[in-house]
Design a protein around this motif. Structure first.
Motif, short mmCIF file in Angstrom:
data_model
loop_
_atom_site.label_atom_id
_atom_site.label_comp_id
_atom_site.label_asym_id
_atom_site.label_seq_id
_atom_site.Cartn_x
_atom_site.Cartn_y
_atom_site.Cartn_z
N LEU A 104 0.83 -1.20 0.00
CA LEU A 104 0.00 0.00 0.00
C LEU A 104 0.87 1.26 0.00
CD1 LEU A 104 -2.88 1.24 0.32
CD2 LEU A 104 -2.49 1.17 2.79
N LEU A 105 0.49 2.25 -0.80
CA LEU A 105 1.17 3.54 -0.83
C LEU A 105 0.35 4.62 -0.14
CD1 LEU A 105 2.57 3.55 -4.49
CD2 LEU A 105 3.88 3.30 -2.37
N ILE A 106 -0.91 4.78 -0.53
CA ILE A 106 -1.75 5.80 0.10
C ILE A 106 -3.19 5.30 0.26
CG2 ILE A 106 -0.42 7.76 -0.81
CD1 ILE A 106 -2.90 8.20 -2.72
N VAL A 107 -3.86 5.88 1.25
CA VAL A 107 -5.31 5.79 1.42
C VAL A 107 -5.82 7.22 1.37
CG1 VAL A 107 -7.23 5.14 2.90
CG2 VAL A 107 -5.17 3.73 2.86
N ASP A 108 -6.77 7.50 0.49
CA ASP A 108 -7.30 8.86 0.37
C ASP A 108 -8.82 8.80 0.50
OD1 ASP A 108 -7.59 11.57 -0.06
OD2 ASP A 108 -7.41 11.42 -2.24
N TRP A 109 -9.34 9.59 1.46
CA TRP A 109 -10.80 9.70 1.58
C TRP A 109 -11.27 10.83 0.67
CZ3 TRP A 109 -13.80 13.81 3.79
CH2 TRP A 109 -15.17 13.54 3.82
N GLU A 110 -12.12 10.47 -0.30
CA GLU A 110 -12.68 11.45 -1.22
C GLU A 110 -14.05 11.87 -0.72
OE1 GLU A 110 -14.57 10.70 -5.42
OE2 GLU A 110 -12.40 10.92 -5.68
N PRO A 111 -14.23 13.13 -0.35
CA PRO A 111 -15.53 13.56 0.18
C PRO A 111 -16.60 13.55 -0.90
CG PRO A 111 -14.09 15.46 -0.15
CD PRO A 111 -13.25 14.24 -0.42
N PRO A 112 -17.85 13.37 -0.50
CA PRO A 112 -18.94 13.40 -1.50
C PRO A 112 -19.11 14.81 -2.07
CG PRO A 112 -19.82 13.25 0.73
CD PRO A 112 -18.35 13.09 0.86
N ARG A 113 -19.21 14.88 -3.39
CA ARG A 113 -19.51 16.13 -4.08
C ARG A 113 -20.55 15.81 -5.13
NH1 ARG A 113 -13.72 16.52 -3.82
NH2 ARG A 113 -13.03 18.19 -2.42
N PRO A 114 -21.83 16.06 -4.82
CA PRO A 114 -22.90 15.68 -5.76
C PRO A 114 -22.59 16.10 -7.20
CG PRO A 114 -23.81 16.61 -3.74
CD PRO A 114 -22.32 16.80 -3.67
N PRO A 115 -22.80 15.17 -8.18
CA PRO A 115 -23.49 13.88 -8.02
C PRO A 115 -22.58 12.73 -7.59
CG PRO A 115 -22.97 14.24 -10.31
CD PRO A 115 -22.50 15.47 -9.60
N PHE B 17 -20.49 10.33 -5.02
CA PHE B 17 -20.69 9.92 -3.64
C PHE B 17 -19.40 9.89 -2.83
CE2 PHE B 17 -24.40 8.14 -5.78
CZ PHE B 17 -25.42 8.46 -4.89
N GLY B 18 -18.25 9.85 -3.53
CA GLY B 18 -16.98 9.79 -2.82
C GLY B 18 -16.71 8.42 -2.24
N GLY B 19 -15.77 8.35 -1.30
CA GLY B 19 -15.39 7.09 -0.68
C GLY B 19 -13.89 7.00 -0.49
N LEU B 20 -13.38 5.80 -0.24
CA LEU B 20 -11.95 5.59 -0.03
C LEU B 20 -11.27 5.18 -1.33
CD1 LEU B 20 -11.81 3.69 3.40
CD2 LEU B 20 -11.15 6.05 2.94
N ARG B 21 -10.12 5.79 -1.60
CA ARG B 21 -9.33 5.49 -2.79
C ARG B 21 -7.94 5.04 -2.34
NH1 ARG B 21 -13.87 5.65 -3.90
NH2 ARG B 21 -14.99 7.33 -4.96
N LEU B 22 -7.55 3.82 -2.70
CA LEU B 22 -6.27 3.26 -2.30
C LEU B 22 -5.37 3.10 -3.52
CD1 LEU B 22 -8.40 2.32 -0.10
CD2 LEU B 22 -6.84 0.43 0.36
N LEU B 23 -4.10 3.40 -3.36
CA LEU B 23 -3.11 3.17 -4.41
C LEU B 23 -2.03 2.24 -3.89
CD1 LEU B 23 -2.59 6.66 -6.15
CD2 LEU B 23 -3.77 4.65 -7.06
N PHE B 24 -1.72 1.22 -4.70
CA PHE B 24 -0.71 0.22 -4.35
C PHE B 24 0.49 0.35 -5.28
CE2 PHE B 24 -4.68 -1.46 -2.72
CZ PHE B 24 -4.34 -2.04 -1.51
#
Length: 340
Positions: A254-265, A267-274
């Motif tokens: 794993l390199l990073i975990v990034d929480w992407e906030p919701p911005r309508p439309p 929904f966002g969520g967690l984005r992981l890069l390996f």
């Protein structure tokens, strides 16, 4: 289903569409220009002044999809959409959105030799005035620049010597044969926050591998959404195999975990890069793209990646490169490290 008639401004798409209505039972005209006209009336002039064309508005591209879905809930279809779509990223966003809704697209290019095209533009100018003439002629360079991807993506109907009726007959025959069908991945639109895993691969010059999806604008990292009950690392391995044809010998670091906030439309969520490591030349030859999902791949230096990626994705890349150099994973929120 949607029959999308593409081509230069002044190529006769709308006239051919009206003729085609008589040849395809149950068909209806769907002009995305009406969506553009509605936005021009609804949006303040300050917002409209920020774009060169209404098609550059994300709202237009989203409403084109939403309106098509609404119309096909009321009508048997197919819908015939005569609209110049000369930006490949706009094509990806609209056709990808339609595919996500289960709507099939047949994409046709009405190709006109330039002499004939200019003659048609002059005829239109006689009806609509010099403003129409100037608009059509000013967009000819954009159409010419788009021809390489248009001819590869759409089924071409040469209409220079055809009447509108003959053009419609050629289109109807192409529709019946299934020509121009867009083989595009049908990724369901998310209905909540998602967990996605991507993998970074590098070449001998430390350039990062990027892929060009057919179903959404911009370039991306190889990867995708983590399925229910699946670990993110295993999802990364699976997606790399599906998208690039590459088999990873082990689950990547794993390199990073990034929480992407919701911005309508969205929904966002967690984005992981390996970290997928370095790809040697022999492994690069193994790369095999699924045509319905990805059209190209390339290695890009950091400055080039900044031009190809969205700001959010590029922010993740920058911090992932730092994490790789430091040998530790980073936790981000909205692209900004937490606790660093």
């Amino acid at each position: 289903m949607i029959i999308w008639l593409n081509g230069a401004f002044g190529a006769g798409k709308t006239t051919a569409a009206h003729e085609l209505l008589h040849l395809l039972p149950g068909s209806a005209l769907y002009d995305p220009q009406l969506v553009a006209d509605g936005l021009r009336q609804a949006l303040p002039k300050e917002r409209l002044a920020q774009v060169d064309d209404v098609q550059d508005l994300p709202a237009w591209r989203r409403l084109v999809v939403d309106t098509a879905v609404a119309l096909l809930s009321e009508l048997p279809g197919p819908l015939i959409a005569p609209m110049s779509l000369l930006c490949q990223e706009h094509r990806d966003e609209i056709f990808g959105g339609l595919a996500a809704c289960g709507i099939r697209v047949q994409h046709f290019l009405l190709a006109v030799e330039e002499t004939f095209l200019r003659r048609r533009i002059e005829l239109r100018a006689a009806e609509g005035g010099d403003a129409v003439r100037g608009w059509c002629l000013s967009h000819l360079p954009q159409y010419t620049a788009a021809l390489p991807w248009l001819t590869a993506d759409a089924y071409t109907v040469e209409t220079s010597g055809l009447t509108p009726r003959q053009t419609a007959e050629a289109l109807a025959e192409g529709v019946r044969r299934g020509e121009g069908t867009c083989e595009i991945v049908q990724t369901p639109a998310p209905n909540g926050q998602t967990l996605a895993a991507g993998v970074l691969f590098f070449d001998d010059h430390d350039r990062v591998l990027l892929v060009d999806p057919t179903y959404k604008p911009g370039w991306e990292f190889p990867g995708g959404v983590v399925e229910d009950g699946e670990s993110p690392a295993r999802a990364a391995v699976r997606e790399v195999a599906e998208e690039l044809g590459l088999r990873l010998p082990r689950e990547p670091a794993l390199l990073i975990v990034d929480w992407e906030p919701p911005r309508p439309p969205r929904f966002g969520g967690l984005r992981l890069l390996f970290d997928g490591g370095r790809l040697e030349a022999d492994r690069m030859r193994e790369v095999l793209l699924p045509g319905a999902e990805l059209r190209a791949w390339r290695f890009a230096a950091e400055d080039e990646a900044e031009r190809l990626l969205s700001p959010g994705r590029f922010a993740r890349l920058r911090w992932a490169l730092r994490a790789r150099a430091e040998g530790r994973a980073l936790n981000l929120e909205a692209g900004v490290p937490v606790g660093v």
